[in-house]
Design a protein around this motif. Structure first.
Motif, PDB file in Angstrom:
ATOM      1  N   ALA A   1      -4.586  -0.033  -6.347  1.00 43.70           N
ATOM      2  CA  ALA A   1      -4.635  -0.748  -5.071  1.00 43.70           C
ATOM      3  C   ALA A   1      -4.866  -2.238  -5.291  1.00 43.70           C
ATOM      4  CB  ALA A   1      -5.732  -0.163  -4.182  1.00 43.70           C
ATOM      5  N   SER A   2      -5.730  -2.606  -6.230  1.00 46.17           N
ATOM      6  CA  SER A   2      -5.998  -4.027  -6.458  1.00 46.17           C
ATOM      7  C   SER A   2      -4.765  -4.732  -7.013  1.00 46.17           C
ATOM      8  CB  SER A   2      -7.205  -4.231  -7.372  1.00 46.17           C
ATOM      9  OG  SER A   2      -6.904  -3.864  -8.693  1.00 46.17           O
ATOM     10  N   VAL A   3      -4.020  -4.069  -7.884  1.00 42.72           N
ATOM     11  CA  VAL A   3      -2.790  -4.677  -8.414  1.00 42.72           C
ATOM     12  C   VAL A   3      -1.748  -4.817  -7.309  1.00 42.72           C
ATOM     13  CG1 VAL A   3      -0.837  -4.251  -9.964  1.00 42.72           C
ATOM     14  CG2 VAL A   3      -3.165  -4.010 -10.808  1.00 42.72           C
ATOM     15  N   MET A   4      -1.622  -3.802  -6.473  1.00 41.10           N
ATOM     16  CA  MET A   4      -0.640  -3.888  -5.390  1.00 41.10           C
ATOM     17  C   MET A   4      -1.033  -4.956  -4.366  1.00 41.10           C
ATOM     18  SD  MET A   4       0.663  -0.004  -4.955  1.00 41.10           S
ATOM     19  CE  MET A   4       1.954  -0.512  -3.842  1.00 41.10           C
TER      20      MET A   4
ATOM     21  N   TRP B   1      12.084  -1.323   2.856  1.00 40.29           N
ATOM     22  CA  TRP B   1      11.806  -0.134   2.058  1.00 40.29           C
ATOM     23  C   TRP B   1      12.040  -0.339   0.569  1.00 40.29           C
ATOM     24  CZ3 TRP B   1      16.085   1.484  -0.504  1.00 40.29           C
ATOM     25  CH2 TRP B   1      17.319   1.114   0.024  1.00 40.29           C
ATOM     26  N   LEU B   2      13.018  -1.161   0.192  1.00 35.87           N
ATOM     27  CA  LEU B   2      13.304  -1.320  -1.236  1.00 35.87           C
ATOM     28  C   LEU B   2      12.189  -2.061  -1.978  1.00 35.87           C
ATOM     29  CD1 LEU B   2      15.294  -0.565  -3.398  1.00 35.87           C
ATOM     30  CD2 LEU B   2      16.485  -2.722  -2.988  1.00 35.87           C
ATOM     31  N   PRO B   3      11.740  -3.246  -1.492  1.00 34.98           N
ATOM     32  CA  PRO B   3      10.632  -3.892  -2.214  1.00 34.98           C
ATOM     33  C   PRO B   3       9.352  -3.062  -2.209  1.00 34.98           C
ATOM     34  CG  PRO B   3      11.334  -5.250  -0.335  1.00 34.98           C
ATOM     35  CD  PRO B   3      12.246  -4.074  -0.407  1.00 34.98           C
ATOM     36  N   LEU B   4       9.095  -2.349  -1.115  1.00 30.93           N
ATOM     37  CA  LEU B   4       7.924  -1.462  -1.066  1.00 30.93           C
ATOM     38  C   LEU B   4       8.037  -0.374  -2.124  1.00 30.93           C
ATOM     39  CD1 LEU B   4       7.306  -0.983   2.727  1.00 30.93           C
ATOM     40  CD2 LEU B   4       5.555  -1.483   1.053  1.00 30.93           C
ATOM     41  N   SER B   5       9.222   0.168  -2.278  1.00 32.87           N
ATOM     42  CA  SER B   5       9.428   1.233  -3.263  1.00 32.87           C
ATOM     43  C   SER B   5       9.173   0.743  -4.672  1.00 32.87           C
ATOM     44  CB  SER B   5      10.862   1.760  -3.163  1.00 32.87           C
ATOM     45  OG  SER B   5      11.091   2.309  -1.907  1.00 32.87           O
ATOM     46  N   PHE B   6       9.691  -0.432  -5.012  1.00 32.08           N
ATOM     47  CA  PHE B   6       9.495  -0.954  -6.361  1.00 32.08           C
ATOM     48  C   PHE B   6       8.037  -1.341  -6.612  1.00 32.08           C
ATOM     49  CE2 PHE B   6      14.153  -1.517  -6.390  1.00 32.08           C
ATOM     50  CZ  PHE B   6      14.408  -0.815  -7.557  1.00 32.08           C
ATOM     51  N   ALA B   7       7.380  -1.877  -5.597  1.00 38.11           N
ATOM     52  CA  ALA B   7       5.956  -2.215  -5.741  1.00 38.11           C
ATOM     53  C   ALA B   7       5.143  -0.949  -5.992  1.00 38.11           C
ATOM     54  CB  ALA B   7       5.455  -2.927  -4.488  1.00 38.11           C
ATOM     55  N   HIS B   8       5.473   0.113  -5.284  1.00 36.78           N
ATOM     56  CA  HIS B   8       4.747   1.359  -5.443  1.00 36.78           C
ATOM     57  C   HIS B   8       5.038   1.989  -6.807  1.00 36.78           C
ATOM     58  CE1 HIS B   8       3.304   5.375  -3.744  1.00 36.78           C
ATOM     59  NE2 HIS B   8       2.284   4.571  -3.820  1.00 36.78           N
ATOM     60  N   TRP B   9       6.256   1.885  -7.263  1.00 39.40           N
ATOM     61  CA  TRP B   9       6.617   2.394  -8.587  1.00 39.40           C
ATOM     62  C   TRP B   9       5.789   1.693  -9.655  1.00 39.40           C
ATOM     63  CZ3 TRP B   9      12.129   1.727 -11.055  1.00 39.40           C
ATOM     64  CH2 TRP B   9      12.258   2.579 -12.139  1.00 39.40           C
ATOM     65  N   PHE B  10       5.710   0.371  -9.567  1.00 37.19           N
ATOM     66  CA  PHE B  10       4.891  -0.395 -10.502  1.00 37.19           C
ATOM     67  C   PHE B  10       3.423   0.009 -10.400  1.00 37.19           C
ATOM     68  CE2 PHE B  10       2.301  -4.176 -11.463  1.00 37.19           C
ATOM     69  CZ  PHE B  10       2.626  -4.315 -12.803  1.00 37.19           C
TER      70      PHE B  10
ATOM     71  N   VAL C   1       0.668   1.460 -13.323  1.00 32.01           N
ATOM     72  CA  VAL C   1      -0.681   0.927 -13.549  1.00 32.01           C
ATOM     73  C   VAL C   1      -1.720   2.031 -13.381  1.00 32.01           C
ATOM     74  CG1 VAL C   1      -2.411  -0.692 -12.648  1.00 32.01           C
ATOM     75  CG2 VAL C   1      -0.040  -1.431 -12.925  1.00 32.01           C
ATOM     76  N   PHE C   2      -1.563   2.837 -12.351  1.00 31.79           N
ATOM     77  CA  PHE C   2      -2.453   3.978 -12.125  1.00 31.79           C
ATOM     78  C   PHE C   2      -2.478   4.883 -13.356  1.00 31.79           C
ATOM     79  CE2 PHE C   2      -2.850   8.463 -10.910  1.00 31.79           C
ATOM     80  CZ  PHE C   2      -4.046   8.463 -10.202  1.00 31.79           C
TER      81      PHE C   2
ATOM     82  N   ILE D   1     -12.811  -1.047 -14.005  1.00 34.74           N
ATOM     83  CA  ILE D   1     -13.390  -1.635 -12.789  1.00 34.74           C
ATOM     84  C   ILE D   1     -13.356  -3.164 -12.891  1.00 34.74           C
ATOM     85  CG2 ILE D   1     -15.555  -1.961 -11.511  1.00 34.74           C
ATOM     86  CD1 ILE D   1     -16.151   1.023 -12.114  1.00 34.74           C
ATOM     87  N   LEU D   2     -13.680  -3.698 -14.063  1.00 37.40           N
ATOM     88  CA  LEU D   2     -13.620  -5.154 -14.256  1.00 37.40           C
ATOM     89  C   LEU D   2     -12.190  -5.674 -14.122  1.00 37.40           C
ATOM     90  CD1 LEU D   2     -16.153  -5.619 -17.193  1.00 37.40           C
ATOM     91  CD2 LEU D   2     -16.457  -6.275 -14.788  1.00 37.40           C
ATOM     92  N   ILE D   3     -11.222  -4.914 -14.623  1.00 31.80           N
ATOM     93  CA  ILE D   3      -9.816  -5.312 -14.466  1.00 31.80           C
ATOM     94  C   ILE D   3      -9.446  -5.350 -12.987  1.00 31.80           C
ATOM     95  CG2 ILE D   3      -7.431  -4.521 -14.814  1.00 31.80           C
ATOM     96  CD1 ILE D   3      -8.355  -3.548 -17.605  1.00 31.80           C
ATOM     97  N   ALA D   4      -9.816  -4.307 -12.252  1.00 35.13           N
ATOM     98  CA  ALA D   4      -9.506  -4.262 -10.817  1.00 35.13           C
ATOM     99  C   ALA D   4     -10.156  -5.431 -10.084  1.00 35.13           C
ATOM    100  CB  ALA D   4      -9.973  -2.938 -10.213  1.00 35.13           C
TER     101      ALA D   4
END
Length: 186
Positions: free
Chosen positions: A18-21, A119-128, A132-133, A160-163
């Motif tokens: 979530a923090s990366v997104m 939908w396309l940028p959301l999809s790629f952001a979620h894939w990334f 990370v997850f 946690i520090l990374i987030a």
């Protein structure tokens, strides 16, 4: 201890994701808010989008964490880096499947026009985000499997520090961008 590792690992990895997104959103990528998108599919109240989406994120993270734990436990790698890489690959595959599902199912029929048109940028952001997850969860679980509770605590703290660091620097970047826009308006 397995249950504690999977539950805490899922919570931490979901926080990192979530923090990366949100870092992408705060840094100018305005169409990456998958948490609100999922929440808006559950409720029609805009102020509850984030809460409902986060519950869905955490619930999914818990279920996936158990699968990651079982897979990494069966494979028994001796390296946290290899396990984090495998977790990233698992996240890559999982994110691709979910991205495909989102494009086919949610993107075209979503009730909120903002999410329907981007939908396309959301999809790629979620894939990334899923990659990370996977890396975060892979490192946390592998640290426990290889080094025991102490390894788990160290890896959890590092994640946690990374987030927190990602969130802090992205928010700082957003503030700088807002100040820059205000100067241009004057």
């Amino acid at each position: 201890m397995e249950v504690l590792v999977t539950v805490l690992g899922a919570l931490i990895a979901t926080l990192v994701m979530a923090s990366v997104m949100y870092a992408m959103i705060w840094d100018g990528f305005e169409h990456g808010d998958m948490i609100r998108l999922l929440g808006s599919d559950i409720t029609q109240q805009p102020r509850r989008y984030f809460v409902m989406g986060m519950f869905l994120y955490l619930g999914t993270g818990l279920a996936l964490s158990w699968l990651y734990y079982k897979a990494l436990n069966v494979l028994k790698f001796d390296s946290v880096i290899i396990s984090a890489g495998l977790g990233g690959f698992m996240g890559f595959v999982q994110g691709f499947v979910l991205m495909y599902f989102y494009i086919l199912e949610l993107g075209s029929r979503h009730p909120n026009e903002q999410f329907k048109t981007h939908w396309l940028p959301l999809s790629f952001a979620h894939w990334f985000g899923h990659m990370v997850f996977g890396m975060a969860l892979g490192s946390i679980i592998a640290s426990y499997l290889i080094y025991g509770p102490r390894g788990f605590l160290i890896s959890a703290l590092v994640n946690i520090l990374i987030a927190g660091g990602v969130g802090f620097f992205a928010k700082k970047s957003e503030i700088r961008a807002l100040m820059h826009r205000q100067r241009q308006v004057r």
